[in-house]
Design an enzyme around this catalytic site. Structure first.
Site, PDB file in Angstrom:
ATOM      1  N   HIS A  56       0.898  -1.189  -0.060  1.00  0.00           N
ATOM      2  CA  HIS A  56       0.033   0.093  -0.027  1.00  0.00           C
ATOM      3  C   HIS A  56       0.832   1.218   0.019  1.00  0.00           C
ATOM      4  CE1 HIS A  56      -3.923   1.973   1.586  1.00  0.00           C
ATOM      5  NE2 HIS A  56      -3.253   2.730   0.967  1.00  0.00           N
ATOM      6  N   HIS A  58       1.480   5.316  -1.989  1.00  0.00           N
ATOM      7  CA  HIS A  58       1.076   6.011  -2.898  1.00  0.00           C
ATOM      8  C   HIS A  58       2.180   6.927  -3.542  1.00  0.00           C
ATOM      9  CE1 HIS A  58      -3.113   5.881  -1.613  1.00  0.00           C
ATOM     10  NE2 HIS A  58      -2.757   5.696  -0.610  1.00  0.00           N
ATOM     11  N   HIS A 230      -5.455  -0.980   5.693  1.00  0.00           N
ATOM     12  CA  HIS A 230      -5.172   0.056   7.074  1.00  0.00           C
ATOM     13  C   HIS A 230      -6.481  -0.133   7.797  1.00  0.00           C
ATOM     14  CE1 HIS A 230      -7.807   2.656   4.463  1.00  0.00           C
ATOM     15  NE2 HIS A 230      -6.928   2.965   3.859  1.00  0.00           N
ATOM     16  N   ASP A 303       0.750   2.697   3.900  1.00  0.00           N
ATOM     17  CA  ASP A 303      -0.173   3.549   3.464  1.00  0.00           C
ATOM     18  C   ASP A 303       0.849   4.972   3.201  1.00  0.00           C
ATOM     19  OD1 ASP A 303      -2.189   5.155   2.582  1.00  0.00           O
ATOM     20  OD2 ASP A 303      -3.184   5.077   4.452  1.00  0.00           O
ATOM     21  N   HIS A 307       2.430  14.481   0.739  1.00  0.00           N
ATOM     22  CA  HIS A 307       1.803  15.520   0.205  1.00  0.00           C
ATOM     23  C   HIS A 307       2.894  16.616   0.295  1.00  0.00           C
ATOM     24  CE1 HIS A 307      -2.142  14.002   0.418  1.00  0.00           C
ATOM     25  NE2 HIS A 307      -2.115  13.438   1.501  1.00  0.00           N
TER      26      HIS A 307
HETATM   27 ZN   LIG Z   1      -6.867   4.366   2.233  1.00  0.00          ZN
END
Ligand SMILES: [Zn+2]
EC number: 3.5.2.3
Length: 428
Positions: A56, A58, A230, A303, A307
């Site tokens: 997981h 990003h 999560h 996760d 940003h």
């Molecule tokens: Zn999520």
């Protein structure tokens, strides 16, 4: 063919051994191996693990390269000891076609820091209305097996059922971001004592638990495989435990931050603690640790949610949700699970490499440290203690909740198929 001899490493935390890498493969494991013709790395009692696998992550590319790119994200991954990451689909454009997943996959291969396995969206545009081209993404060069609308919940039960039925045909899995949307409208943090005191909109545990309960029942009904992203509450643990006891094919992940941090931190109003699902209570943290130890929760997944500064350095209500995690995950797991006696290093290898590779079908990853296996390895100085300094991150973003916090352990070396991606803590 280049050879590397890792000398005196505690393989999975066991007795010191030497490990010889020849080309892309582990050629020998034993005591007193000859370093002739090989570059020697003195491990000096550091722990050697199979390369970590993150189900997981990003990576933000395409579309949000101001937060992260495949290059910076995979460099962060190598720096944290990872040799494979699964890239979430909530990019711009969304990874809901063979074209986008192939692009992300190819970028990972080109950069060569870490294998990138794209996750495909469940629904077109993550809109929750129409199934994406799951079959085409699976058959593409990226070979997608994990599908998720992460960031959003697949809240329509009929769509979820169809997705579970569809992926069953090729052994895929749907990874659900369990968040009942109506119950979490305007949510800013965990719903509880602290949210009531601060007057912030609450994200109740039941919004997660009700979706997990529904989805394990749907998975049972259609005989398919569901993965819960999560997981964050004690009640969710109970539901997954019940589902597994019934033989339902469910797996679950927990993030490092949900193993360590609680909603008490929101009292600081520092947006670095704003995350989805939110930080929960001490009771939840303890239940999650126990569940990871007893196998109810299968894996740790970061996760990793980068940003840019401007999206986090603002008032709480306006701030984006999410934290970076690839470069601190192993240290948080060492502190919360190993130093508490809940897991040994073999257990860490299982939860952070073997099982995530198995759930995502990441071939060549999560394998034993033994002769003939691909040399995907990470070497950890477990005696190290130091404060987290985000200025040293390889990630393009700095939104870590651990800045200035002392954490144990440091990854010093990572090898991807025998090629060093990290040497003495420095990326190659
Ligand atoms: Zn999520």
């Amino acid at each position: 063919m280049s050879k590397t001899l890792i000398r005196g490493a505690k393989v999975l935390g066991g007795e010191p051994q030497d490990v010889l890498i020849d080309g892309e493969t582990i050629a020998e494991v034993g005591v007193g191996l000859s370093a002739e013709g090989a570059e020697a790395v003195e491990a000096g009692g550091k722990v050697l693990l199979p390369g970590l696998v993150d189900l997981h992550t990003h990576l933000r590319e395409p579309g949000r390269e101001d937060s992260e790119t495949v290059l910076t994200g995979t460099r962060a991954a190598a720096s944290g000891g990872y040799t494979a990451v699964f890239a979430m689909a909530n990019t711009f454009p969304v990874a809901d076609t063979a074209g986008v997943v192939e692009q992300v996959y190819r970028l990972g291969q080109e950069h060569g820091y870490c294998d990138v396995q794209p996750i495909g969206a469940v629904t077109v545009g993550l809109e929750g209305r129409k199934l994406a081209e799951l079959g085409a993404m699976h058959e593409s060069a990226a070979g997608v097996t994990v599908f998720s609308d992460d960031g959003k919940c697949v809240d329509d039960a009929v769509i979820m059922r169809r997705a579970l039925e569809y992926v069953k045909a090729f052994g895929g899995v749907v990874a659900q971001h369990a968040q009942e949307p109506r119950l979490t409208e305007g949510a800013q943090m965990n719903e509880g004592v602290v949210s009531a005191e601060l007057g912030l909109g609450g994200w109740p545990a039941v919004a997660e638990e009700s979706i997990i309960a529904r989805d394990v029942l749907l998975a049972e009904h259609v005989g398919s495989r569901v993965h819960i992203c999560h997981l964050s509450t004690a009640g969710s643990v109970e539901i997954v435990r019940w589902a597994k006891s019934r033989g339902i094919d469910v797996t679950a992940e927990v993030t490092p931050h949900h193993l360590l941090l609680t909603d008490e931190l929101v009292r600081t109003y520092n947006p670095v603690y704003k995350v989805n699902p939110p930080l929960r209570t001490e009771r939840d943290v303890m239940a999650l640790r126990e569940a990871l130890a007893d196998g109810t929760i299968d894996i740790v997944a970061t996760d990793h949610a980068p940003h840019p500064h401007e999206d986090k350095d603002c008032e709480w209500a306006a701030a984006a949700m999410g934290m970076v995690g690839l470069e601190t995950a192993l240290s948080v797991v060492q502190q919360t699970m190993v130093e508490t006696g809940l897991l040994d290093w073999a257990g860490v290898a299982d939860r952070m490499s073997v099982k995530p590779a198995r759930i995502g079908r990441a071939h060549g990853h999560g394998r034993p440290v033994s002769v003939g296996e691909p040399a995907n390895l990470t070497l950890v100085d477990t005696a190290y203690r130091g404060e987290v300094d985000p200025a040293g991150f390889a990630s393009r973003s700095r939104n870590t909740p651990y800045e200035g916090r002392e954490l144990p352990g440091r990854v010093t070396h990572t090898w991807l198929r025998g090629k060093a991606t990290l040497v003495d803590g420095k990326l190659t």
